[in-house]
Design a protein around this motif. Sequence first.
Motif, PDB file in Angstrom:
ATOM      1  N   ASN A  68      10.308  12.001 -33.802  1.00 52.04           N
ATOM      2  CA  ASN A  68      11.757  11.793 -33.874  1.00 52.04           C
ATOM      3  C   ASN A  68      12.003  10.452 -33.186  1.00 52.04           C
ATOM      4  N   VAL A  69      12.021   9.384 -33.978  1.00 49.44           N
ATOM      5  CA  VAL A  69      12.050   8.048 -33.377  1.00 49.44           C
ATOM      6  C   VAL A  69      13.365   7.758 -32.665  1.00 49.44           C
ATOM      7  N   LYS A  70      14.449   8.368 -33.131  1.00 52.66           N
ATOM      8  CA  LYS A  70      15.744   8.119 -32.497  1.00 52.66           C
ATOM      9  C   LYS A  70      15.793   8.698 -31.088  1.00 52.66           C
ATOM     10  N   ARG A  71      15.151   9.858 -30.909  1.00 52.61           N
ATOM     11  CA  ARG A  71      15.170  10.529 -29.609  1.00 52.61           C
ATOM     12  C   ARG A  71      13.936  10.248 -28.765  1.00 52.61           C
ATOM     13  N   GLY A  72      12.899   9.659 -29.365  1.00 57.83           N
ATOM     14  CA  GLY A  72      11.689   9.366 -28.614  1.00 57.83           C
ATOM     15  C   GLY A  72      10.887  10.607 -28.280  1.00 57.83           C
ATOM     16  N   ILE A  73      10.755  11.506 -29.274  1.00 59.05           N
ATOM     17  CA  ILE A  73      10.040  12.764 -29.087  1.00 59.05           C
ATOM     18  C   ILE A  73       8.973  12.889 -30.165  1.00 59.05           C
ATOM     19  N   ALA A  74       7.775  13.302 -29.783  1.00 55.49           N
ATOM     20  CA  ALA A  74       6.695  13.505 -30.749  1.00 55.49           C
ATOM     21  C   ALA A  74       6.026  14.850 -30.484  1.00 55.49           C
ATOM     22  N   PHE A  75       5.443  15.420 -31.542  1.00 54.10           N
ATOM     23  CA  PHE A  75       4.614  16.622 -31.412  1.00 54.10           C
ATOM     24  C   PHE A  75       3.677  16.655 -32.606  1.00 54.10           C
ATOM     25  N   ASP A  76       2.648  17.481 -32.524  1.00 55.47           N
ATOM     26  CA  ASP A  76       1.641  17.565 -33.570  1.00 55.47           C
ATOM     27  C   ASP A  76       1.720  18.899 -34.298  1.00 55.47           C
ATOM     28  N   VAL A  77       1.373  18.880 -35.589  1.00 57.32           N
ATOM     29  CA  VAL A  77       1.312  20.104 -36.394  1.00 57.32           C
ATOM     30  C   VAL A  77       0.029  20.088 -37.214  1.00 57.32           C
ATOM     31  N   PRO A  78      -0.440  21.262 -37.662  1.00 59.41           N
ATOM     32  CA  PRO A  78      -1.614  21.292 -38.533  1.00 59.41           C
ATOM     33  C   PRO A  78      -1.377  20.474 -39.798  1.00 59.41           C
ATOM     34  N   ALA A  79      -2.449  20.022 -40.408  1.00 58.95           N
ATOM     35  CA  ALA A  79      -2.361  19.127 -41.562  1.00 58.95           C
ATOM     36  C   ALA A  79      -1.676  19.754 -42.763  1.00 58.95           C
ATOM     37  N   THR A  80      -1.591  21.086 -42.805  1.00 52.81           N
ATOM     38  CA  THR A  80      -0.960  21.761 -43.948  1.00 52.81           C
ATOM     39  C   THR A  80       0.563  21.707 -43.890  1.00 52.81           C
ATOM     40  N   TRP A  81       1.138  21.289 -42.772  1.00 49.56           N
ATOM     41  CA  TRP A  81       2.593  21.194 -42.666  1.00 49.56           C
ATOM     42  C   TRP A  81       3.079  19.913 -43.344  1.00 49.56           C
ATOM     43  N   ALA A  82       4.279  19.955 -43.920  1.00 48.75           N
ATOM     44  CA  ALA A  82       4.886  18.779 -44.556  1.00 48.75           C
ATOM     45  C   ALA A  82       5.810  18.085 -43.569  1.00 48.75           C
ATOM     46  N   LEU A  83       5.675  16.768 -43.461  1.00 52.76           N
ATOM     47  CA  LEU A  83       6.533  15.981 -42.574  1.00 52.76           C
ATOM     48  C   LEU A  83       7.713  15.443 -43.367  1.00 52.76           C
ATOM     49  N   LYS A  84       8.918  15.740 -42.913  1.00 53.13           N
ATOM     50  CA  LYS A  84      10.123  15.273 -43.577  1.00 53.13           C
ATOM     51  C   LYS A  84      10.460  13.854 -43.114  1.00 53.13           C
ATOM     52  N   PRO A  85      11.363  13.160 -43.833  1.00 53.00           N
ATOM     53  CA  PRO A  85      11.758  11.820 -43.417  1.00 53.00           C
ATOM     54  C   PRO A  85      12.391  11.822 -42.033  1.00 53.00           C
ATOM     55  N   SER A  86      12.354  10.703 -41.351  1.00 58.71           N
ATOM     56  CA  SER A  86      12.883  10.627 -39.987  1.00 58.71           C
ATOM     57  C   SER A  86      14.393  10.820 -39.934  1.00 58.71           C
ATOM     58  N   GLY A  87      15.092  10.608 -41.056  1.00 61.14           N
ATOM     59  CA  GLY A  87      16.532  10.817 -41.077  1.00 61.14           C
ATOM     60  C   GLY A  87      16.948  12.203 -41.535  1.00 61.14           C
ATOM     61  N   TRP A  88      15.999  13.090 -41.695  1.00 61.48           N
ATOM     62  CA  TRP A  88      16.255  14.433 -42.220  1.00 61.48           C
ATOM     63  C   TRP A  88      16.671  15.369 -41.095  1.00 61.48           C
ATOM     64  N   VAL A  89      17.673  16.195 -41.362  1.00 65.85           N
ATOM     65  CA  VAL A  89      18.132  17.177 -40.385  1.00 65.85           C
ATOM     66  C   VAL A  89      18.240  18.539 -41.046  1.00 65.85           C
ATOM     67  N   SER A  90      17.762  19.581 -40.382  1.00 67.66           N
ATOM     68  CA  SER A  90      17.908  20.963 -40.849  1.00 67.66           C
ATOM     69  C   SER A  90      18.826  21.714 -39.904  1.00 67.66           C
ATOM     70  N   TYR A  91      19.676  22.596 -40.461  1.00 69.99           N
ATOM     71  CA  TYR A  91      20.544  23.390 -39.586  1.00 69.99           C
ATOM     72  C   TYR A  91      20.878  24.715 -40.252  1.00 69.99           C
ATOM     73  N   VAL A  92      21.396  25.639 -39.469  1.00 74.00           N
ATOM     74  CA  VAL A  92      21.882  26.909 -39.991  1.00 74.00           C
ATOM     75  C   VAL A  92      23.360  27.041 -39.658  1.00 74.00           C
ATOM     76  N   ALA A  93      24.096  27.678 -40.566  1.00 70.97           N
ATOM     77  CA  ALA A  93      25.528  27.893 -40.399  1.00 70.97           C
ATOM     78  C   ALA A  93      25.846  29.364 -40.631  1.00 70.97           C
ATOM     79  N   GLU A  94      27.050  29.764 -40.257  1.00 67.25           N
ATOM     80  CA  GLU A  94      27.479  31.132 -40.506  1.00 67.25           C
ATOM     81  C   GLU A  94      27.585  31.370 -42.008  1.00 67.25           C
ATOM     82  N   ASN A  95      27.124  32.521 -42.466  1.00 65.66           N
ATOM     83  CA  ASN A  95      27.282  32.876 -43.870  1.00 65.66           C
ATOM     84  C   ASN A  95      28.761  32.860 -44.244  1.00 65.66           C
TER      85      ASN A  95
END
Length: 254
Positions: A68-95
């Motif tokens: 997350n280049v904007k926040r300066g945070i990194a972490f690692d995941v197994p190679a089978t995970w898909a990396l989304k674009p740096s501008g991508w955001v996921s969220y949940v809302a009330e149904n």
Amino acid sequence: SAVIAVFAATAVVLAAGITGFLLLGGEDGEPEAGPTGAGSVSPSPGEPRAGAEDGAEPLVPGWRTVTNVKRGIAFDVPATWALKPSGWVSYVAENGDPEETPLVGFAAPAVLKEKWCRSDDDGNGIQEDTPLAAAGSRSEPEARDTAEAARENARLWVYGSYAQPSEDKVSTGAAKPFTTKSGLSGSVATATSTGVDGAGRCAYDGKATAFAFQNPAGETFSWTFVGVRGVDDEVPEQTVRKILGTVRLVDAKP
């Protein structure tokens, strides 16, 4: 079922059960644009993948680094995970919320098996996708402390993704001190849902692990894993903790 909405800074995001947004502003899951039309998407040529900007090497051999280049945070995941674009955001809302106000979200995520379960529960002819798991990071400007941020992130992700509208089906553990491999210290908390009995084909129980910490400037941030629970290909807790152990600070690039 709960809707997981995603949007990218330069692309219209596709469809099946996923609401598309163009990011015109906002922070870490706070969209400021309305829904866009549906359509197949991939990042535009100028939109880098998360983790591609700073050349960070993974701490776990064979894994991939998410940044997350904007926040300066990194972490690692197994190679089978898909990396989304740096501008991508996921969220949940009330149904049923017509405004799609985020309950909680994270940016620059990695996703495992994005189309793990597909269903058309509302019968509108559109297949909706449920991922097996995802992880990302965000800022926590409103949090009083790291313990509160960790517990609320874990609770809200499980409630929003799996348990709606039954808050009583979500159990959230106490926040505990945790230090990653890089020496980054903060608070970690977990939440799970039990007894989700939605009528939808993709109604499953879920789990979340959230780690909240501060950077040297005293700003609070969080990293969260969220995934389906109680299925054959559930992400093992050992793997979740291994990913968590790689969370670290890197140079931010606003």
